[in-house]
Design a protein around this motif. Structure first.
Motif, PDB file in Angstrom:
ATOM      1  N   ASN A 118       0.841  -1.202   0.000  1.00 55.41           N
ATOM      2  CA  ASN A 118       0.000   0.000   0.000  1.00 55.41           C
ATOM      3  C   ASN A 118       0.878   1.254   0.000  1.00 55.41           C
ATOM      4  O   ASN A 118       1.033   1.915   1.012  1.00 55.41           O
ATOM      5  N   ASP A 123      -0.425   3.245  -7.157  1.00 52.63           N
ATOM      6  CA  ASP A 123      -1.420   2.182  -7.044  1.00 52.63           C
ATOM      7  C   ASP A 123      -0.974   1.101  -6.070  1.00 52.63           C
ATOM      8  O   ASP A 123       0.192   0.708  -6.062  1.00 52.63           O
ATOM      9  N   PRO A 124      -1.905   0.578  -5.279  1.00 49.58           N
ATOM     10  CA  PRO A 124      -1.567  -0.519  -4.378  1.00 49.58           C
ATOM     11  C   PRO A 124      -1.357  -1.818  -5.157  1.00 49.58           C
ATOM     12  O   PRO A 124      -1.766  -1.940  -6.312  1.00 49.58           O
ATOM     13  N   ASP A 125      -0.747  -2.773  -4.505  1.00 57.58           N
ATOM     14  CA  ASP A 125      -0.580  -4.114  -5.054  1.00 57.58           C
ATOM     15  C   ASP A 125      -1.966  -4.692  -5.365  1.00 57.58           C
ATOM     16  O   ASP A 125      -2.907  -4.442  -4.601  1.00 57.58           O
ATOM     17  N   TRP A 128      -3.778  -6.167  -2.454  1.00 54.08           N
ATOM     18  CA  TRP A 128      -4.020  -5.338  -1.279  1.00 54.08           C
ATOM     19  C   TRP A 128      -5.464  -5.363  -0.801  1.00 54.08           C
ATOM     20  O   TRP A 128      -5.697  -5.484   0.412  1.00 54.08           O
ATOM     21  N   ASP A 147      -4.494   4.050   5.138  1.00 55.70           N
ATOM     22  CA  ASP A 147      -3.917   4.650   3.937  1.00 55.70           C
ATOM     23  C   ASP A 147      -2.689   5.510   4.225  1.00 55.70           C
ATOM     24  O   ASP A 147      -1.800   5.616   3.387  1.00 55.70           O
TER      25      ASP A 147
END
Length: 174
Positions: A118, A123-125, A128, A147
């Motif tokens: 994160n 962009d997150p994985d 996630w 976040d």
């Protein structure tokens, strides 16, 4: 156990290869009779497992700290404050070693590369959302500012071994 059949197969291959590549000294301690299979390991490593996490400073000095570890999908996952020293180490040098030990009954040792799940920006994985749901369920929905306050990592192992003097006993206890 959250691992797919494919993940279990990959984990078993990693465990076997790691032991094969190990020194004779380590193989004299950890052998097929004093180790866990991938399936046994995933049944034993449930919930939160305290990790000794080792990172490296900019000057090459090792640093060890504790972390809440969660073994999911054949890899360790852990988090820390975005401002923590280990977060800074991992941002600059994304490699780590972890050890999870339960007295003399179990020792799981892992070396690998970390991936941010994160990031503060970007962009997150793709995994996630599923992992975040797991962590919120485990810690509580409002335990953190998910976040902004914390960063979560996946340690992709390139070497891993699991020592258990009595694998049947430790597997039966889980």
């Amino acid at each position: 156990m959250r691992e797919s059949t494919e993940e279990l197969t990959e984990l078993q291959a990693l465990l076997d290869a790691s032991l094969t590549r190990s020194t004779a000294h380590l193989r004299s301690i950890i052998d097929s009779e004093r180790s866990l299979t991938a399936e046994q390991l995933t049944r034993v490593l449930t919930g939160m497992c305290t990790l000794a996490l080792s990172t490296v400073t900019a000057t090459g000095e090792p640093r060890i700290s504790g972390a809440d570890g969660h073994f999911l999908h054949g890899a360790w996952h852990f988090g820390t404050a975005r401002t923590a020293a280990k977060a800074k180490h991992l941002a600059a040098r994304p490699v780590a070693s972890v050890a999870h030990m339960r007295g003399e009954e179990l020792g799981v040792f892992t070396h690998g590369r970390v991936e941010v799940l994160n990031p503060a920006h970007g962009d997150p994985d793709p995994a996630w959302p599923e992992l975040l749901a797991y962590f919120k369920d485990f810690y509580g929905d409002d335990a953190f500012d998910w976040d902004n306050d914390i960063v979560y990592y996946r340690l992709r192992p390139h070497w891993m071994t699991a020592y258990a003097p009595d694998p049947a006993k430790i597997a039966a206890a889980s």
